[in-house]
Design a protein around this motif. Structure first.
Motif, short mmCIF file in Angstrom:
data_model
loop_
_atom_site.label_atom_id
_atom_site.label_comp_id
_atom_site.label_asym_id
_atom_site.label_seq_id
_atom_site.Cartn_x
_atom_site.Cartn_y
_atom_site.Cartn_z
N GLY A 12 23.37 -52.51 65.62
CA GLY A 12 23.59 -51.32 66.46
C GLY A 12 24.24 -51.74 67.77
O GLY A 12 24.42 -52.93 68.03
N GLY A 13 24.60 -50.77 68.58
CA GLY A 13 25.10 -51.04 69.93
C GLY A 13 26.33 -51.94 69.96
O GLY A 13 27.18 -51.91 69.06
N ASN A 45 15.24 -54.52 62.56
CA ASN A 45 15.03 -53.20 61.99
C ASN A 45 15.80 -53.08 60.66
O ASN A 45 17.03 -53.00 60.64
CB ASN A 45 15.51 -52.14 63.00
N LYS A 86 18.16 -50.01 60.04
CA LYS A 86 19.39 -50.09 60.84
C LYS A 86 20.33 -51.17 60.29
O LYS A 86 21.55 -51.00 60.22
CB LYS A 86 19.06 -50.40 62.31
N ASP A 92 27.22 -47.20 76.69
CA ASP A 92 26.27 -46.22 76.15
C ASP A 92 25.64 -46.77 74.87
O ASP A 92 26.27 -46.76 73.81
CB ASP A 92 27.02 -44.91 75.88
N THR A 93 24.40 -47.27 74.97
CA THR A 93 23.67 -47.83 73.81
C THR A 93 22.18 -47.49 73.97
O THR A 93 21.77 -46.94 74.99
CB THR A 93 23.78 -49.37 73.76
N ASP A 94 21.38 -47.88 72.98
CA ASP A 94 19.93 -47.68 73.08
C ASP A 94 19.38 -48.34 74.35
O ASP A 94 18.51 -47.80 75.02
CB ASP A 94 19.21 -48.29 71.86
N LEU A 95 19.89 -49.55 74.66
CA LEU A 95 19.39 -50.28 75.83
C LEU A 95 19.56 -49.46 77.11
O LEU A 95 18.63 -49.31 77.90
CB LEU A 95 20.16 -51.61 75.96
N ARG A 129 20.24 -46.27 77.33
CA ARG A 129 19.56 -44.96 77.30
C ARG A 129 18.20 -45.14 77.98
O ARG A 129 17.76 -44.31 78.76
CB ARG A 129 19.41 -44.45 75.86
N GLY A 130 17.54 -46.26 77.70
CA GLY A 130 16.27 -46.58 78.37
C GLY A 130 16.46 -46.73 79.87
O GLY A 130 15.68 -46.22 80.67
#
Ligand SMILES: NC(=O)c1ccc[n+]([C@@H]2O[C@H](COP(=O)([O-])OP(=O)(O)OC[C@H]3O[C@@H](n4cnc5c(N)ncnc54)[C@H](O)[C@@H]3O)[C@@H](O)[C@H]2O)c1
Ligand SMILES: O=C(O)C(=O)C[C@H](O)[C@H](O)CO
Length: 256
Positions: free
Chosen positions: A20-21, A43, A46, A193-196, A198-199
């Motif tokens: 991901g990312g 994961n 994923k 813009d990634t999961d990281l 977003r946190g």
């Protein structure tokens, strides 16, 4: 004749955190240039989706479930990739995370987790992959730093220490392994813009707009922004480029 400067046909790339990312963006770019990809992540759902995406691009891809902070798992991962894909030419040390607290609130186990994930994992993966990269005759290592390799932030003591360390580790390895024709470089992503992140946007008030305001390109980065730099640093186009740290940041690091 086809330009072969950016051709990765016949090459095998290992991408940690590649499901991901930014890791997936780099894996997609290298797959489109012809490389087989080993997606190293924890994961499984994923990783399975990432492998399917990469296979659709016409290359071999496998998922190797690995915690990159576990040295015996890292050794087993490298052995499995070499057995199943036949060789390793490119290693991307991308897996990373942050624990966002002021330095005086950071516990020792939190500090260690960030350093182990972001910095020590790069050491372990690079050391484990070195014999295969040397045997390749044209090895490439791409380490992932950050704007925190250059700047500081009150919430990023361990993270910034790890990302500063990645740049110096890159320089050491570039010197050590140049005689083996292994080039070692770092990419310093801006704000992507990634999961990281977003946190980060949830935890750090005003971050989204502050980043927009000081990024000359006028936008957050996307994972697709990492395909080109990954192909460049993995391909013969960068054979005389080693020990560098290249910002991919829409100009963030040159904004006054
Ligand atoms: N997003 C940004 O703005 C930004 C900016 C600078 C640097 N970076 C760096 O880019 C890299 C990728 O981050 P991203 O933004 O794509 O976030 P992400 O959270 O999407 O990706 C990080 C990946 O690393 C994996 N990972 C974390 N710990 C792991 C472990 N112990 N074992 C195996 N895998 C592990 C995660 O599962 C995930 O797949 C990180 O090194 C991050 O520090 C990101
Ligand atoms: O998620 C965080 O806390 C970060 O600092 C992520 C990145 O390193 C940041 O986008 C700057 O490059």
């Amino acid at each position: 004749m086809k330009n072969q400067l950016f051709d990765l046909s016949g090459k095998v790339a290992v991408v940690t955190g590649g499901n991901g990312g930014i890791g997936l963006g780099m894996a997609q770019g290298m797959a489109d240039a012809g490389a087989a990809i080993a997606v190293v992540g924890r994961n499984e759902a994923k990783s399975k989706a990432a492998v399917e995406d990469l296979r659709q691009r016409g290359v071999k891809a496998i998922a190797v479930a690995t915690d990159v902070t576990d040295s015996s798992a890292v050794t087993a991962m490298v052995e499995r990739v070499a057995n199943e894909l036949g060789r390793i030419d490119i290693l991307v040390n991308n897996a990373g995370m942050s624990i966002r607290k002021p330095p005086h609130e950071l516990e020792l186990d939190e500090w260690s987790k960030v350093i182990d994930t972001n910095l020590t994992s790069a050491f372990m993966c690079s050391k484990a992959a070195y014999p295969a990269l040397k045997a390749s005759g044209r090895g490439k290592i791409i380490n992932i730093g950050s704007m925190m390799s250059i700047f500081g932030a009150s919430f990023a003591a361990a993270y910034a220490a790890s990302k500063g360390g990645i740049v110096q580790y890159t320089r050491a390895c570039a010197n050590a392994w140049a005689p083996d024709n292994i080039q070692v470089n770092a990419i310093l992503p801006g704000w992507i813009d990634t999961d990281l992140t977003r946190g980060a946007r949830q935890q750090v008030s005003g971050l989204h707009d502050r980043v927009l305001a000081r990024t000359p390109a006028g936008r957050w980065g996307a994972i697709d922004d990492f395909a080109g730099i990954a192909v460049f640093l993995a391909s013969p186009a960068s054979d005389f480029v080693t020990g560098t740290a290249i910002p991919v940041d829409g100009g963030y690091s040159v904004m006054v």
